[in-house]
Write a protein that holds these residues in place. Structure first.
Motif, PDB file in Angstrom:
ATOM      1  N   PHE A  66       0.918  -1.119   0.076  1.00  0.00           N
ATOM      2  CA  PHE A  66      -0.040  -0.022   0.122  1.00  0.00           C
ATOM      3  C   PHE A  66       0.949   1.348  -0.010  1.00  0.00           C
ATOM      4  O   PHE A  66       0.500   2.273  -0.685  1.00  0.00           O
ATOM      5  N   ASP A  67       1.993   1.333   1.042  1.00  0.00           N
ATOM      6  CA  ASP A  67       2.704   2.374   0.895  1.00  0.00           C
ATOM      7  C   ASP A  67       3.343   2.756  -0.383  1.00  0.00           C
ATOM      8  O   ASP A  67       3.685   3.723  -0.822  1.00  0.00           O
ATOM      9  N   PHE A  68       3.786   1.631  -1.104  1.00  0.00           N
ATOM     10  CA  PHE A  68       4.665   1.658  -2.300  1.00  0.00           C
ATOM     11  C   PHE A  68       3.711   2.443  -3.362  1.00  0.00           C
ATOM     12  O   PHE A  68       4.087   3.329  -3.993  1.00  0.00           O
ATOM     13  N   VAL A  92      -7.350  -3.297  -2.224  1.00  0.00           N
ATOM     14  CA  VAL A  92      -8.105  -2.463  -2.967  1.00  0.00           C
ATOM     15  C   VAL A  92      -9.013  -1.728  -2.474  1.00  0.00           C
ATOM     16  O   VAL A  92      -9.057  -0.545  -2.823  1.00  0.00           O
ATOM     17  N   LEU A  93      -9.525  -1.963  -1.165  1.00  0.00           N
ATOM     18  CA  LEU A  93     -10.308  -1.362  -0.562  1.00  0.00           C
ATOM     19  C   LEU A  93      -9.678  -0.155   0.105  1.00  0.00           C
ATOM     20  O   LEU A  93     -10.182   1.033  -0.037  1.00  0.00           O
ATOM     21  N   GLY A  99      -9.235   7.421  -2.536  1.00  0.00           N
ATOM     22  CA  GLY A  99      -9.668   8.239  -3.805  1.00  0.00           C
ATOM     23  C   GLY A  99      -9.003   7.633  -5.182  1.00  0.00           C
ATOM     24  O   GLY A  99      -9.017   8.259  -6.106  1.00  0.00           O
ATOM     25  N   VAL A 100      -8.375   6.339  -5.048  1.00  0.00           N
ATOM     26  CA  VAL A 100      -7.558   5.971  -6.016  1.00  0.00           C
ATOM     27  C   VAL A 100      -8.323   4.883  -6.836  1.00  0.00           C
ATOM     28  O   VAL A 100      -8.976   4.019  -6.237  1.00  0.00           O
ATOM     29  N   GLY A 101      -8.578   5.252  -7.900  1.00  0.00           N
ATOM     30  CA  GLY A 101      -9.360   4.174  -8.970  1.00  0.00           C
ATOM     31  C   GLY A 101      -8.366   2.710  -8.944  1.00  0.00           C
ATOM     32  O   GLY A 101      -7.049   2.894  -8.996  1.00  0.00           O
ATOM     33  N   TYR A 120     -13.431  -8.806  -4.864  1.00  0.00           N
ATOM     34  CA  TYR A 120     -12.846  -7.388  -5.383  1.00  0.00           C
ATOM     35  C   TYR A 120     -13.921  -6.272  -5.474  1.00  0.00           C
ATOM     36  O   TYR A 120     -14.869  -6.472  -6.096  1.00  0.00           O
ATOM     37  N   ARG A 121     -13.486  -5.110  -5.244  1.00  0.00           N
ATOM     38  CA  ARG A 121     -14.605  -3.940  -5.223  1.00  0.00           C
ATOM     39  C   ARG A 121     -13.806  -3.037  -6.231  1.00  0.00           C
ATOM     40  O   ARG A 121     -14.082  -1.781  -5.999  1.00  0.00           O
TER      41      ARG A 121
END
Length: 229
Positions: A66-68, A92-93, A99-101, A120-121
């Motif tokens: 996530f941080d990367f 993903v969530l 706010g990232v697609g 996944y969403r």
């Protein structure tokens, strides 16, 4: 009514802008060191800064943290992340909440497979085969029609082996919401052949009759106004 087009694996600002000017809806930037199309943060920043705001800037990641991902989203001005490994639904969530697609890759012949979509969403699912030495299509043509049923229930980005001479056949076989091409548009890895890109975009624009009675909702999120380049 025709599919959106993402051109992936850009490494040069001028070529990225040229692809956008030709009509590409999204540009893909690869953040995966094993790829010959891998870009640094600084390279990506200059590429994204060259794009019109209406064009989505998509970072492509493989099993990254996530941080990367978020560091590159923020520093480079990306509007979307394409997750091309075995990322978790929780990741993903978390990205969506920032706010990232998100585009999640699924594989006809690998994992995660099409049956995993429900976990996944994501904004959309990129579907291709899972053959070859690297994550991605590896320029391999496959049975695109195998993704057609999946695309009736999910936003489908079709990828794998797409090129100017076959993209129309692939679209008619799968009826995707969008298509994604990289190797099939190159003069060499990371260097696009703009004539090929123009011919592919023209071929996509000729496929509208295949979508008679079908509505396509855009899947690529344009860049926000907040990024100053």
């Amino acid at each position: 009514m025709t599919p959106q087009v993402k051109i992936c694996g850009l490494t040069q600002p001028r070529q990225a802008r040229d692809c956008a000017d030709l009509g590409a809806d999204a540009i893909g930037l690869v953040f995966f060191p094993k790829s010959p199309r891998n870009v640094t943060v600084e390279q990506a920043r200059t590429i994204v800064a060259a794009l019109p705001l209406a064009v989505a800037a998509v970072g492509v990641f493989v099993n990254a943290s996530f941080d990367f991902i978020m560091e590159r989203v923020i520093r480079c001005g990306l509007s979307m992340a394409q997750l091309h490994g075995r990322e978790t639904p929780e990741l993903v969530l978390r990205l969506l909440n920032e706010g990232v697609g998100v585009i999640k890759a699924l594989f006809v012949d690998g994992m995660p497979g099409l049956s995993d979509a429900g976990a996944y969403r994501a904004d959309a699912f990129l579907v291709e085969c899972a053959k070859g030495p690297l994550p991605g299509g590896n320029a391999m043509v496959w049975d695109w029609g195998a993704a057609r049923d999946f695309g009736t229930d999910h936003p489908l980005v079709l990828a794998g082996g797409l090129a100017p001479d076959n993209v129309a056949d692939a679209i008619r076989a799968a009826l995707p919401t969008a298509v994604d091409a990289s190797s099939g548009l190159e003069a060499s890895p990371g260097h696009k052949d703009l004539d090929k890109a123009a011919r592919m975009l023209a071929a996509v624009r000729e496929t509208g009759k295949a979508y008679a009675g079908k509505r396509l909702t855009p899947v690529f999120r344009p860049r926000g106004e907040g990024f100053d380049g």
